[in-house]
Write an enzyme that holds these catalytic residues in place. Structure first.
Site: not given
Ligand code: GUN
Length: 308
Positions: A53, A97, A120
């Site tokens: 990311k 996350q 998100d």
């Molecule tokens: N863990 C697995 N997928 C995601 C996501 O799309 N966003 C976040 N913040 N954590 C995740």
């Protein structure tokens, strides 16, 4: 011949569209969009996701920082950290996350993220905006699925869409996004009766269950469009034999594990009119949509929307 829906190509298109918007923000707001990623603990998969990311952000000229608090941080400590990020003007997007360590109240943390910085799209306010058909930040993975369908000119209006899985991250927002595109939507889950029969009603079948190759031939109507959101690591040899062809089995032998989605890859390729591969289908879109959300949040927060 069935059509492979190429997620890497769509990801590249979306990233390329972010470039000029980042440039424009630089010129008009005097700063790049800013993304803060909060990573608690040492989950190896999460560490890889977070690295990808922040690397993508940097490639696009988006400022990003990763905050790694002490893994023993309390819920209250994390809430305080989020409040600090909410108050920082140069941060447009906050991503916590998941999964968080078990001792932390995940719901409380997600609720604390300022909705206008919730890149998100997990905050209940953004979920509510989605449910009521108003603009807001949308969850990245299901928003990416819609982009794959749109950019391959696959019509959704009036078609039967079946979503298997009801998670807050994928299944529920996926169903709402398909509904917003005027599909006729069914959501299935572990208590659904005769799941295969319901899946066979789908013109568009979206699998987001988290079980390796669970969706097999008898779930897929010939000619359906199949979107596989799953990412499962197969390590069991008998399971690998059920799922993979000879060439893939050879790769499995060498590596000791192999990635597979929620849909049986051979059955999907044989029966679907169009389908997303794993890897290379939905996966690449999640980060691209996160970048798009971060740019969008920055545009809204600085009053530099493209049509402003
Ligand atoms: N863990 C697995 N997928 C995601 C996501 O799309 N966003 C976040 N913040 N954590 C995740």
């Amino acid at each position: 011949m069935s059509q492979i829906l190429d997620g890497n190509r769509v990801r590249d298109l979306i990233k390329a569209e972010c470039g000029p918007r980042v440039q424009r923000l630089h010129e008009r707001a005097g700063r790049p969009p800013g993304l803060a990623v909060v990573l608690v603990g040492s989950n190896p998969a999460s560490q890889v996701y977070v690295r990808n990311k922040t690397k993508t952000a940097s490639d696009l000229g988006i400022y990003s920082e990763t905050i790694t608090p002490d893994p023993a941080i309390t819920t209250e400590g994390l809430l305080k950290l989020i409040r600090v990020l909410n108050g920082r003007p140069e941060i447009d997007g906050i991503l916590v996350q998941l999964p968080l360590p078990g001792h932390i109240d995940e719901q409380a943390v997600l609720l604390e993220v300022a909705p206008e910085k919730d890149v998100d799209g997990f905050h209940p306010l953004n979920m509510g905006l989605l449910a009521t058909g108003r603009p807001g930040l949308r969850p990245c993975t299901p928003a990416g699925v819609i982009q794959i369908l749109k950019r391959h000119d696959i019509p959704m209006a009036g078609r039967n869409a079946v979503v298997v899985g009801r998670s807050t991250i994928v299944g529920k927002p996926m169903a709402l996004l398909l509904l917003a595109e005027n599909a006729t939507v069914t959501i299935c889950h572990s208590k659904t009766k005769d799941l295969a029969a319901v899946c066979r009603t789908a013109d568009i079948l979206v699998a987001a269950i988290g079980r390796a190759a669970m969706i097999t031939a008898d779930y897929i109507r010939p000619g359906a469009v199949v979107i596989d959101v799953g990412m499962n690591q197969v390590t069991d040899r008998a399971e690998a034999e059920r799922i993979f062809d000879a060439a893939k089995l050879e790769a499995f032998e060498k590596r000791g594990s192999l990635l597979v989605g929620d849909v049986h890859p051979g059955d999907m390729a044989r029966l679907a009119s169009a389908w997303t591969p794993v890897p290379g289908g939905v996966g690449p879109l999640t980060i691209a949509m996160l970048m798009q959300n971060t740019v969008e949040a920055a545009e809204r927060r600085t009053g530099c929307a493209p049509d402003a």
